[in-house]
Scaffold this motif. Structure first.
Motif, PDB file in Angstrom:
ATOM      1  N   THR A 133       0.852  -1.184   0.000  1.00 56.51           N
ATOM      2  CA  THR A 133       0.000   0.000   0.000  1.00 56.51           C
ATOM      3  C   THR A 133       0.893   1.242   0.000  1.00 56.51           C
ATOM      4  OG1 THR A 133      -0.062   0.114   2.412  1.00 56.51           O
ATOM      5  CG2 THR A 133      -1.754  -1.222   1.323  1.00 56.51           C
ATOM      6  N   VAL A 134       0.287   2.400  -0.205  1.00 54.42           N
ATOM      7  CA  VAL A 134       1.058   3.634  -0.238  1.00 54.42           C
ATOM      8  C   VAL A 134       1.682   3.947   1.120  1.00 54.42           C
ATOM      9  CG1 VAL A 134      -0.870   5.187   0.333  1.00 54.42           C
ATOM     10  CG2 VAL A 134       1.011   6.022  -1.106  1.00 54.42           C
ATOM     11  N   ASP A 135       1.088   3.405   2.189  1.00 55.86           N
ATOM     12  CA  ASP A 135       1.636   3.648   3.530  1.00 55.86           C
ATOM     13  C   ASP A 135       2.451   2.462   4.052  1.00 55.86           C
ATOM     14  OD1 ASP A 135      -0.743   2.249   3.587  1.00 55.86           O
ATOM     15  OD2 ASP A 135      -1.425   3.092   5.482  1.00 55.86           O
ATOM     16  N   GLY A 136       2.881   1.578   3.141  1.00 55.51           N
ATOM     17  CA  GLY A 136       3.875   0.581   3.503  1.00 55.51           C
ATOM     18  C   GLY A 136       3.399  -0.737   4.052  1.00 55.51           C
ATOM     19  N   ILE A 141      -3.462  -8.893  -2.637  1.00 53.76           N
ATOM     20  CA  ILE A 141      -4.226  -8.498  -3.825  1.00 53.76           C
ATOM     21  C   ILE A 141      -3.401  -8.861  -5.054  1.00 53.76           C
ATOM     22  CG2 ILE A 141      -5.224  -6.570  -5.118  1.00 53.76           C
ATOM     23  CD1 ILE A 141      -5.714  -5.137  -2.491  1.00 53.76           C
ATOM     24  N   HIS A 142      -4.027  -9.484  -6.026  1.00 54.39           N
ATOM     25  CA  HIS A 142      -3.308  -9.881  -7.230  1.00 54.39           C
ATOM     26  C   HIS A 142      -3.200  -8.761  -8.253  1.00 54.39           C
ATOM     27  CE1 HIS A 142      -3.132 -11.427 -11.396  1.00 54.39           C
ATOM     28  NE2 HIS A 142      -2.255 -12.274 -10.900  1.00 54.39           N
ATOM     29  N   ASP A 143      -4.318  -8.105  -8.564  1.00 54.34           N
ATOM     30  CA  ASP A 143      -4.358  -7.182  -9.696  1.00 54.34           C
ATOM     31  C   ASP A 143      -3.676  -5.858  -9.403  1.00 54.34           C
ATOM     32  OD1 ASP A 143      -5.834  -9.234 -10.692  1.00 54.34           O
ATOM     33  OD2 ASP A 143      -7.641  -8.068 -11.101  1.00 54.34           O
ATOM     34  N   ALA A 144      -3.217  -5.229 -10.490  1.00 59.47           N
ATOM     35  CA  ALA A 144      -2.536  -3.933 -10.377  1.00 59.47           C
ATOM     36  C   ALA A 144      -3.507  -2.799 -10.088  1.00 59.47           C
ATOM     37  CB  ALA A 144      -1.760  -3.638 -11.663  1.00 59.47           C
ATOM     38  N   ASN A 145      -4.813  -3.029 -10.325  1.00 62.37           N
ATOM     39  CA  ASN A 145      -5.842  -2.059  -9.934  1.00 62.37           C
ATOM     40  C   ASN A 145      -7.023  -2.818  -9.350  1.00 62.37           C
ATOM     41  OD1 ASN A 145      -7.732  -2.807 -12.090  1.00 62.37           O
ATOM     42  ND2 ASN A 145      -6.327  -1.738 -13.470  1.00 62.37           N
ATOM     43  N   LEU A 146      -8.030  -2.084  -8.896  1.00 66.15           N
ATOM     44  CA  LEU A 146      -9.144  -2.708  -8.170  1.00 66.15           C
ATOM     45  C   LEU A 146     -10.381  -2.929  -9.032  1.00 66.15           C
ATOM     46  CD1 LEU A 146      -8.916  -0.668  -4.834  1.00 66.15           C
ATOM     47  CD2 LEU A 146      -7.778  -2.814  -5.429  1.00 66.15           C
ATOM     48  N   ASP A 159      -9.671   2.242 -11.561  1.00 65.13           N
ATOM     49  CA  ASP A 159      -8.481   2.168 -12.406  1.00 65.13           C
ATOM     50  C   ASP A 159      -7.228   2.734 -11.747  1.00 65.13           C
ATOM     51  OD1 ASP A 159      -9.919   1.001 -14.521  1.00 65.13           O
ATOM     52  OD2 ASP A 159     -10.655   2.961 -15.153  1.00 65.13           O
ATOM     53  N   LYS A 160      -7.363   3.131 -10.505  1.00 67.97           N
ATOM     54  CA  LYS A 160      -6.194   3.643  -9.793  1.00 67.97           C
ATOM     55  C   LYS A 160      -5.295   2.474  -9.375  1.00 67.97           C
ATOM     56  CE  LYS A 160      -6.639   6.843  -6.744  1.00 67.97           C
ATOM     57  NZ  LYS A 160      -7.086   7.601  -5.532  1.00 67.97           N
ATOM     58  N   PRO A 161      -3.979   2.661  -9.407  1.00 70.90           N
ATOM     59  CA  PRO A 161      -3.073   1.585  -8.988  1.00 70.90           C
ATOM     60  C   PRO A 161      -3.358   1.136  -7.553  1.00 70.90           C
ATOM     61  CG  PRO A 161      -1.863   3.350 -10.065  1.00 70.90           C
ATOM     62  CD  PRO A 161      -3.257   3.863  -9.853  1.00 70.90           C
ATOM     63  N   THR A 162      -3.275  -0.155  -7.329  1.00 71.89           N
ATOM     64  CA  THR A 162      -3.500  -0.687  -5.988  1.00 71.89           C
ATOM     65  C   THR A 162      -2.556  -0.036  -4.984  1.00 71.89           C
ATOM     66  OG1 THR A 162      -4.187  -2.806  -6.943  1.00 71.89           O
ATOM     67  CG2 THR A 162      -3.539  -2.818  -4.625  1.00 71.89           C
ATOM     68  N   GLU A 163      -1.345   0.241  -5.426  1.00 74.26           N
ATOM     69  CA  GLU A 163      -0.334   0.815  -4.533  1.00 74.26           C
ATOM     70  C   GLU A 163      -0.604   2.267  -4.158  1.00 74.26           C
ATOM     71  OE1 GLU A 163       1.028  -2.696  -6.512  1.00 74.26           O
ATOM     72  OE2 GLU A 163       0.259  -0.810  -7.333  1.00 74.26           O
ATOM     73  N   SER A 164      -1.623   2.868  -4.750  1.00 76.21           N
ATOM     74  CA  SER A 164      -1.923   4.273  -4.448  1.00 76.21           C
ATOM     75  C   SER A 164      -2.870   4.429  -3.251  1.00 76.21           C
ATOM     76  CB  SER A 164      -2.530   4.956  -5.673  1.00 76.21           C
ATOM     77  OG  SER A 164      -3.803   4.411  -5.997  1.00 76.21           O
ATOM     78  N   PHE A 165      -3.354   3.301  -2.707  1.00 75.44           N
ATOM     79  CA  PHE A 165      -4.303   3.360  -1.590  1.00 75.44           C
ATOM     80  C   PHE A 165      -3.596   3.091  -0.266  1.00 75.44           C
ATOM     81  CE2 PHE A 165      -6.784   2.060  -5.299  1.00 75.44           C
ATOM     82  CZ  PHE A 165      -7.811   2.996  -5.269  1.00 75.44           C
ATOM     83  N   THR A 166      -4.161   3.647   0.797  1.00 73.82           N
ATOM     84  CA  THR A 166      -3.698   3.320   2.139  1.00 73.82           C
ATOM     85  C   THR A 166      -4.389   2.046   2.591  1.00 73.82           C
ATOM     86  OG1 THR A 166      -5.430   4.554   3.270  1.00 73.82           O
ATOM     87  CG2 THR A 166      -3.427   5.769   2.669  1.00 73.82           C
ATOM     88  N   LEU A 167      -3.838   1.414   3.600  1.00 70.77           N
ATOM     89  CA  LEU A 167      -4.473   0.217   4.142  1.00 70.77           C
ATOM     90  C   LEU A 167      -5.871   0.548   4.663  1.00 70.77           C
ATOM     91  CD1 LEU A 167      -4.527  -2.713   5.057  1.00 70.77           C
ATOM     92  CD2 LEU A 167      -3.338  -2.009   7.151  1.00 70.77           C
TER      93      LEU A 167
END
Length: 338
Positions: A133-136, A141-146, A159-167
């Motif tokens: 996640t963006v906060d480490g 989660i498998h997919d690059a987006n949700l 369509d936002k990257p999964t890594e752009s979300f906080t837990l």
């Protein structure tokens, strides 16, 4: 194919003879009053043979079509080559079972309920994917987006990257309804939660090994989570990102790694994998018996993904695959235990 051609020729020969008999009224079929009186045994036998031959031909055609759709183009050659090389699984038994994202055929993938359901069927491995996640935090989660998981939830987030979300943001979402309304309000699973769940399993029972597939996240993030394990045999780390695996191995040589890939394997790729000190290679069905045999000679296991049909399982077994990754670990376990 040879059997199909032979049966087709046999059917044509029979059909021509049968048509001639009807035309010449040798069976008494042109006279309605005599239809069931003149040679009924010959008529019934001829009709039964025709039905059998047609049914057998249809069976062969369907079976051949299924093989073409499910198996690699050169699967027959591969089986012959494997037999000639006398390839056997490294463990000397049938292939081990990897529960792909848990029991993903029935439950929302990469969730705690999916992992728990898979464990009930005693797979050898339970595989999961993790991203940062963006906060480490590392989440399963498998997919690059949700997009695949959200349905009508949060259209702006799809369509936002999964890594752009906080837990915390991910924990507000439903990761179960996309599979079935029965699993609505299923929360996202963190890697920390999954490891804790595995530690709660009875060590004396058949506890599976966790197969952790890296998607994103740093080596340092992963190592922090892996500190919760008491034995490195309790898990294995795999990835398509081979440099990540090399970096992990350089920092923790005791951790077992598996290189994932697909398609034709070149000599340079094989050489690279051998230098990485991998425990296993995780490939799709394009891997050949010769490659499997070479890896086995170096003590490296070969796993195959993602096989969801009994014909595919039989093929993998015949060419010496050491572990089968499947969404149907329940069916494969039942088949092996039968």
């Amino acid at each position: 194919m040879f059997c199909t051609v032979c049966m087709f020729i046999l059917y044509l020969t029979f059909h021509i003879q049968f048509v001639r008999s009807v035309r010449d009224d040798k069976l008494g079929l042109n006279d309605k009053d005599l239809k069931r009186k003149r040679d009924p045994i010959r008529y019934a036998l001829s009709y039964s043979i025709a039905v059998f031959v047609i049914g057998f031909l249809l069976h062969l055609i369907i079976a051949t079509t299924v093989d073409v759709l499910l198996l690699p183009e050169n699967y027959r050659d591969n089986m012959n080559q494997a037999a000639a090389l006398k390839i056997k699984q490294l463990n000397g038994k049938c292939p081990m079972i990897t529960a792909h994202r848990g029991l993903a055929s029935q439950y929302p993938e990469n969730t705690l309920i999916s992992f728990k359901a898979a464990i009930e069927h005693q797979p050898d491995y339970v595989e999961l994917d993790f991203r940062s996640t963006v906060d480490g935090h590392l989440v399963c989660i498998h997919d690059a987006n949700l997009n695949r998981y959200l349905g009508k939830q949060r259209p702006g987030w799809r369509d936002k990257p999964t890594e752009s979300f906080t837990l915390q943001e991910l924990q507000t979402l439903d990761f179960g309804s996309w599979k079935s309304s029965e699993y609505s309000n299923t929360p996202v699973a963190t890697l920390k939660q999954v490891i804790a769940m595995f530690h709660q399993l009875d060590a004396n029972s058949r506890r599976p090994t966790l197969m952790l597939e890296h998607k994103t996240g740093t080596v340092e993030q992963l190592l922090e989570e892996l500190d919760a394990f008491t034995d490195t045999k309790q898990f294995i780390v795999q990835s398509f990102n081979w440099p990540f695996l090399q970096q992990l191995k350089s920092k923790r040589p005791d951790i077992r790694i598996a290189a994932i890939g697909g398609g034709d394997m070149s000599e340079s790729m094989m050489s690279h994998i051998l230098k990485m000190d991998c425990h296993a290679v995780h490939w799709n069905d394009q891997i050949t018996p010769q490659i499997i045999d070479q890896f086995h000679q170096h003590g490296i296991a070969v796993w195959m993904y993602t096989l969801n049909h009994a014909r595919q399982w039989a093929y993998a077994n015949q060419i010496g695959i050491d572990a089968i990754t499947t969404d149907h670990c329940d069916q494969l376990r039942a088949l092996q235990d039968h």
